[in-house]
Enzyme design. Structure first.
Site, short mmCIF file in Angstrom:
data_model
loop_
_atom_site.label_atom_id
_atom_site.label_comp_id
_atom_site.label_asym_id
_atom_site.label_seq_id
_atom_site.Cartn_x
_atom_site.Cartn_y
_atom_site.Cartn_z
N LYS A 22 0.83 -1.20 0.00
CA LYS A 22 0.00 0.00 0.00
C LYS A 22 0.86 1.25 0.00
CE LYS A 22 -4.20 -2.18 1.46
NZ LYS A 22 -5.36 -2.23 2.38
N ARG A 42 -2.77 -10.25 5.39
CA ARG A 42 -3.16 -10.46 3.98
C ARG A 42 -2.10 -9.82 3.10
NH1 ARG A 42 -5.90 -7.44 0.16
NH2 ARG A 42 -7.31 -8.58 -1.25
#
Length: 277
Positions: free
Chosen positions: A208, A258
């Site tokens: 991210k 994740r």
């Protein structure tokens, strides 16, 4: 022991690997490789939730994910469906998915909670304040981790009213969703506020932009001292940064992480366990 969810994006426009696994055979092969690398769950998604992403018709979404889920579940792998749509959740569970991972926590589709309740699948409830095209306009917090925990508590209550038992609930504080970079770090530092709710907690930091920003800031400081500009951050460096956050999350007793690169995180978790003894 902290589990590892491997990401399989069967999409054309995901922020990291959009289009790479859009063909079912490629997605299935990638899922099997992630399983072999140590993934405990494979999270299959047919619609990107990156900032600014366009919505996908559920019919198209299901056409993408159902064959992949059927194949991977047929190999005995625990599969999660990453979707905002109740109809896709139902189709995925019928195809063999055991978990419905809704980043909106049931807010995007009013039928989601009832569909999950009837399906018998576990429900991963994400923290969310609105769709991808305007999520950052909603990124206003005073105490980020506490407000995230409070809003997740509301979603838990809604799930319970729909008939989803607490044992089926997984909480995801929604790193990257309606949060600035600094707010993402605030949530990670304050994970105890989320784990204190008493449910399984899933963390998704993989590749991210706030990780890239942190690396770029550090790199820029070094480059400035040397009189040169900062370079782009490679996927490999983002995977390493993801693995570090995964190892740090273990200290907060998270249930699973994740990630795109399962092997890097597997190794980081192994070292973290060895450190703790």
């Amino acid at each position: 022991m902290t589990g590892i969810w491997g990401i399989v994006n069967v999409t054309t426009d995901s922020f990291s690997d959009g289009g790479r696994y859009i063909e079912p055979d490629h997605a299935i092969a990638h899922g099997l490789a992630l399983r072999d690398a140590g993934a405990t769950v494979l999270d299959i998604g047919g619609e990107s939730t990156r900032p600014g992403a366009a919505r996908v018709d559920p019919v198209i979404e299901q056409r993408r994910v159902v064959p992949v889920i059927e194949s991977l579940a047929g190999h005995g792998i625990a599969v999660s469906i990453d979707t905002l749509n109740a109809s896709t959740a139902v189709a995925a569970v019928r195809a063999g998915a055991r978990i419905v991972n809704d980043v909106s926590g049931g807010l995007a589709d009013p039928d989601m909670r009832a569909a999950v309740a009837e399906s018998g699948a576990d429900f991963a409830i994400g923290h969310w304040r609105g769709p991808s095209d305007d999520m950052y306009a909603r990124a206003e917090y005073r105490r980020t981790s506490r407000e995230v925990a409070a809003e997740l508590r509301e979603r838990i209550g809604e799930a319970a009213q729909a008939g989803i038992a607490p044992a089926r609930v997984i909480l995801d504080p929604g790193i990257g969703f309606a949060k600035t970079g600094d707010q993402n770090w605030d949530v990670l530092r304050g994970l105890a506020d989320v784990t204190a709710l008493g449910y399984r907690v899933l963390i998704g930091t993989s590749r991210k932009r706030f990780l890239g920003a942190a690396l770029r800031q550090a790199q820029g400081s070094d480059r400035q001292a040397q009189g040169s500009g900062a370079e782009d951050i490679s996927e490999e460096r983002l995977d390493l940064a993801t693995a570090v956050t995964s190892a740090l999350a273990v200290r907060h007793d998270v249930w699973a992480v994740r990630v795109h690169d399962v092997a890097a995180t597997r190794d980081a978790l192994a070292i973290a366990r060895a450190w703790e003894g």
